[in-house]
Design a protein around this motif. Structure first.
Motif, PDB file in Angstrom:
ATOM      1  N   ASP A 115       0.824  -1.162   0.043  1.00  0.00           N
ATOM      2  CA  ASP A 115       0.108   0.123   0.015  1.00  0.00           C
ATOM      3  C   ASP A 115       0.955   1.255   0.027  1.00  0.00           C
ATOM      4  N   ALA A 116       1.951   1.048   0.658  1.00  0.00           N
ATOM      5  CA  ALA A 116       3.027   2.305   0.809  1.00  0.00           C
ATOM      6  C   ALA A 116       4.194   1.841  -0.177  1.00  0.00           C
ATOM      7  N   PRO A 117       4.775   2.865  -0.981  1.00  0.00           N
ATOM      8  CA  PRO A 117       5.963   2.619  -1.707  1.00  0.00           C
ATOM      9  C   PRO A 117       7.116   2.307  -0.899  1.00  0.00           C
ATOM     10  N   LEU A 118       7.280   2.633   0.446  1.00  0.00           N
ATOM     11  CA  LEU A 118       8.522   2.585   1.082  1.00  0.00           C
ATOM     12  C   LEU A 118       8.453   1.682   2.185  1.00  0.00           C
ATOM     13  N   ALA A 119       7.343   0.716   1.903  1.00  0.00           N
ATOM     14  CA  ALA A 119       6.909  -0.440   2.946  1.00  0.00           C
ATOM     15  C   ALA A 119       8.117  -1.291   3.160  1.00  0.00           C
ATOM     16  N   GLU A 120       8.320  -1.497   4.374  1.00  0.00           N
ATOM     17  CA  GLU A 120       9.433  -2.701   4.821  1.00  0.00           C
ATOM     18  C   GLU A 120       9.396  -3.704   3.936  1.00  0.00           C
ATOM     19  N   GLU A 121       8.210  -4.175   4.168  1.00  0.00           N
ATOM     20  CA  GLU A 121       8.064  -5.880   3.240  1.00  0.00           C
ATOM     21  C   GLU A 121       8.015  -5.533   1.671  1.00  0.00           C
ATOM     22  N   GLY A 122       8.047  -4.374   1.257  1.00  0.00           N
ATOM     23  CA  GLY A 122       8.323  -4.272  -0.123  1.00  0.00           C
ATOM     24  C   GLY A 122       9.420  -4.246  -0.931  1.00  0.00           C
ATOM     25  N   PRO A 123       9.479  -3.891  -2.293  1.00  0.00           N
ATOM     26  CA  PRO A 123      10.552  -3.921  -3.105  1.00  0.00           C
ATOM     27  C   PRO A 123      11.530  -2.855  -3.242  1.00  0.00           C
ATOM     28  N   LYS A 133      22.358  -6.186   2.042  1.00  0.00           N
ATOM     29  CA  LYS A 133      23.230  -7.443   1.516  1.00  0.00           C
ATOM     30  C   LYS A 133      22.266  -8.191   0.406  1.00  0.00           C
ATOM     31  N   LYS A 134      21.176  -8.308   0.751  1.00  0.00           N
ATOM     32  CA  LYS A 134      20.075  -9.322  -0.220  1.00  0.00           C
ATOM     33  C   LYS A 134      19.936  -8.448  -1.568  1.00  0.00           C
ATOM     34  N   THR A 135      20.313  -7.089  -1.670  1.00  0.00           N
ATOM     35  CA  THR A 135      19.989  -6.649  -3.173  1.00  0.00           C
ATOM     36  C   THR A 135      21.449  -6.565  -3.952  1.00  0.00           C
ATOM     37  N   LEU A 136      22.482  -7.195  -3.309  1.00  0.00           N
ATOM     38  CA  LEU A 136      23.785  -7.239  -4.089  1.00  0.00           C
ATOM     39  C   LEU A 136      23.591  -7.790  -5.323  1.00  0.00           C
ATOM     40  N   TRP A 137      22.760  -8.953  -5.466  1.00  0.00           N
ATOM     41  CA  TRP A 137      22.705  -9.643  -6.612  1.00  0.00           C
ATOM     42  C   TRP A 137      22.107  -8.793  -7.792  1.00  0.00           C
ATOM     43  N   ILE A 138      20.969  -8.039  -7.610  1.00  0.00           N
ATOM     44  CA  ILE A 138      20.482  -7.234  -8.763  1.00  0.00           C
ATOM     45  C   ILE A 138      21.357  -6.173  -9.042  1.00  0.00           C
ATOM     46  N   TYR A 139      21.999  -5.520  -7.944  1.00  0.00           N
ATOM     47  CA  TYR A 139      23.109  -4.477  -8.192  1.00  0.00           C
ATOM     48  C   TYR A 139      23.982  -4.954  -9.004  1.00  0.00           C
ATOM     49  N   ARG A 140      24.561  -6.000  -8.824  1.00  0.00           N
ATOM     50  CA  ARG A 140      25.645  -6.647  -9.491  1.00  0.00           C
ATOM     51  C   ARG A 140      25.179  -7.005 -11.024  1.00  0.00           C
ATOM     52  N   MET A 157      27.776 -16.035  -1.577  1.00  0.00           N
ATOM     53  CA  MET A 157      26.871 -16.408  -2.643  1.00  0.00           C
ATOM     54  C   MET A 157      26.905 -17.822  -2.886  1.00  0.00           C
ATOM     55  N   ARG A 158      28.068 -18.320  -3.280  1.00  0.00           N
ATOM     56  CA  ARG A 158      28.619 -19.573  -3.843  1.00  0.00           C
ATOM     57  C   ARG A 158      28.186 -20.418  -2.743  1.00  0.00           C
ATOM     58  N   ASN A 159      28.597 -20.077  -1.598  1.00  0.00           N
ATOM     59  CA  ASN A 159      28.506 -21.030  -0.290  1.00  0.00           C
ATOM     60  C   ASN A 159      27.040 -21.014   0.357  1.00  0.00           C
ATOM     61  N   ASN A 160      25.889 -20.283  -0.445  1.00  0.00           N
ATOM     62  CA  ASN A 160      24.777 -20.230  -0.039  1.00  0.00           C
ATOM     63  C   ASN A 160      24.481 -19.426   1.208  1.00  0.00           C
ATOM     64  N   ASN A 161      25.260 -18.593   1.694  1.00  0.00           N
ATOM     65  CA  ASN A 161      25.059 -17.578   2.697  1.00  0.00           C
ATOM     66  C   ASN A 161      23.568 -16.791   2.731  1.00  0.00           C
ATOM     67  N   ALA A 162      22.733 -17.165   3.273  1.00  0.00           N
ATOM     68  CA  ALA A 162      21.488 -16.783   3.333  1.00  0.00           C
ATOM     69  C   ALA A 162      21.379 -15.205   3.175  1.00  0.00           C
ATOM     70  N   ALA A 163      22.339 -14.519   4.199  1.00  0.00           N
ATOM     71  CA  ALA A 163      22.529 -13.162   4.308  1.00  0.00           C
ATOM     72  C   ALA A 163      22.546 -12.344   2.928  1.00  0.00           C
ATOM     73  N   TYR A 164      23.168 -13.061   2.104  1.00  0.00           N
ATOM     74  CA  TYR A 164      23.600 -12.401   0.722  1.00  0.00           C
ATOM     75  C   TYR A 164      22.722 -12.777  -0.553  1.00  0.00           C
ATOM     76  N   LEU A 165      21.728 -13.487  -0.105  1.00  0.00           N
ATOM     77  CA  LEU A 165      21.029 -14.136  -1.307  1.00  0.00           C
ATOM     78  C   LEU A 165      19.789 -13.561  -1.081  1.00  0.00           C
ATOM     79  N   PRO A 166      19.212 -13.177  -2.666  1.00  0.00           N
ATOM     80  CA  PRO A 166      18.236 -12.124  -2.500  1.00  0.00           C
ATOM     81  C   PRO A 166      16.838 -12.761  -2.260  1.00  0.00           C
ATOM     82  N   SER A 167      15.700 -12.118  -1.968  1.00  0.00           N
ATOM     83  CA  SER A 167      14.452 -12.843  -1.400  1.00  0.00           C
ATOM     84  C   SER A 167      13.707 -12.857  -2.760  1.00  0.00           C
TER      85      SER A 167
END
Length: 476
Positions: A351-359, A394-401, A433-443
């Protein structure tokens, strides 16, 4: 009687003559053309009779081989449908097509075509070309090929063996019936023998229906052997052929076929069977190119449909982050219609563009890489922004790259990273990322929306980073 068009008589025992020069059956209508009555008399009837008197025997009866000339019904019959083919001499028992069925007529046409001078020249060219190529062996003319069960046989124009694979070559006669073509295709396909039809003329404007049957079922490729290709075969030691094919070309949002001609070599051809069981030998893979062209057209149509909505989201985000929407009411006046429109496309926005659960965080990273600057913070360059993303998002590193790569930001990152500190961070996060560290993987919840907004990275975005990133270098 001049001044009107001459026509063939309605009832004919000999609707065709055999042209001994080409081996083709010539219909009475084709022989007459659409000429003036006087022209037919002078240029067809009298000229043909003169040729017979001079011993120039070109047009003969397809059934008995005797000379034919152009006869006419009596003028007093008062009809323009007056001409017909007739034997030069009446002392023949030949009755033409009377009492003969389609199978007999077809067989006679096919055999007549094989006896023509042009057909003999065709076989000679093919034989000389094959003899020039050391990869061919056991070449034979007009030799029976018997099926493995010894119950059936065919007699191709030329047959040979290429690197252990049997190949037969057939001349495409303009008189060949479709069922003759398909019978031969089926026979050789069951015997595991490659079949290559060779044309007399590769001018598509001159193709007849049965030539179309072969050309279009052969993945839109046609071949012929000429004096020029024979010379090239001798010079190169490779069987050369003239090839014509269609190229499906995207023009706007439609596909247009364009003709292309080139001299090719037999060892460059591919051989397969179509999805409908038709054996094919081709140089250019039309089906593959057509599928790619259709995919491109679909993408163009989809892009035309989706681009306004993508642009609306990008424009909103840039205005929002640049504080060009001063009040909550101004924000929702732009955002709420986007929520509705994206919902119609199957994407749920908060509902709000800056919502925490949003993109929002993913969009900030992606649009920054696209525009070559931070679009939502005061970081001076993309390297400093990258450090912030590495530390906080960290989770946005993949699309940033991926977006940095898609928009060619390599030089920017290199220029603003003189001490290669960011390069070290990149090695670090790629290892995580290669080692599947969840902190660095995107949602993955945002993948559908991000693929829609950024189709340039969609194919890679949905993959796991370890399946995309190059292997980690071994440090020495």
């Amino acid at each position: 009687m001049t001044g009107f068009t001459a026509f063939a008589a309605k009832e004919q025992s000999y609707p065709h003559v055999l042209d001994r020069e080409t081996g083709a059956w010539v219909s009475l209508e084709s022989f007459l053309g659409r000429g003036d009555y006087g022209d037919v008399i002078a240029d067809k009837r009298v000229a043909l009779k003169m040729a017979l008197h001079d011993g120039r025997l070109r047009y003969v009866c397809p059934w008995c081989g005797n000379a034919m000339f152009l006869a006419s019904l009596r003028l007093q019959d008062k009809t323009i449908e007056r001409f017909y083919f007739k034997h030069q001499f009446e002392n023949t028992a030949c009755s033409g097509i009377v009492g003969k069925g389609d199978e007999a007529i077809c067989a006679q046409q096919f055999m007549g075509a094989k006896e023509g001078e042009e057909h003999k020249r065709f076989k000679a060219r093919v034989l000389e070309s094959l003899n020039a190529d050391r990869d061919f062996s056991d070449t034979a003319l007009e030799k029976r090929h018997v099926s493995a069960d010894r119950k059936r046989w065919r007699q191709p124009d030329v047959q040979s063996t290429w690197k252990g694979q049997q190949v037969v070559f057939e001349a495409q006669m303009s008189t060949t019936f479709l069922h003759v073509i398909t019978q031969r295709m089926s026979f050789y396909a069951h015997e595991g023998v490659r079949l290559l039809w060779l044309f007399r003329d590769l001018n598509p404007n001159h193709f007849r229906l049965t030539e179309d049957d072969i050309f279009y079922s052969n993945n839109r490729n046609g071949f012929r052997v000429t004096d020029e290709t024979v010379g090239l075969s001798r010079a190169t030691g490779r069987f050369a052929l003239e090839c014509v094919w269609l190229v499906p070309t995207v023009v706007g949002e439609r596909i247009e076929d364009q003709w292309q001609t080139q001299t090719v070599f037999f060892d460059e051809l591919r051989h397969d069977t179509s999805q409908h069981g038709v054996p094919r030998s081709f140089y250019f893979d039309y089906d593959k190119a057509k599928a790619e062209a259709e995919s491109a057209v679909r993408r163009q149509k989809q892009e035309r449909r989706d681009r306004p909505l993508r642009d609306a989201m990008e424009s909103f985000c840039l205005d929002l982050w640049a504080h060009r929407l001063p009040t909550p009411e101004a924000v929702h006046e732009r955002w709420d219609p986007l929520v509705v429109e994206f919902a119609r496309r199957g994407f749920a926005l908060p509902d709000a563009p800056l919502a925490e659960e949003g993109p929002n965080n993913y969009l900030q990273a992606a649009y920054s890489a696209k525009h070559g600057r931070s679009v939502w913070s005061r970081h001076e360059d993309l390297v400093k922004l990258g450090f912030h993303i590495f530390d906080v998002r960290k989770k946005t590193l993949w699309i940033y790259r991926l977006m940095l790569e898609a928009y060619g930001r390599h030089e920017h990152m290199k220029t603003h990273d003189p001490n290669r500190k960011w390069a070290g961070k990149a090695v670090e996060y790629k290892g995580f990322m290669r080692n599947n560290n969840a902190a660095y993987l995107p949602s993955r919840a945002f993948d559908p929306l991000l693929c829609f907004l950024f189709p340039e990275v969609a194919d890679t975005l949905v993959k796991h980073p370890r399946d995309v990133l190059p292997p980690e270098r071994t440090r020495v």
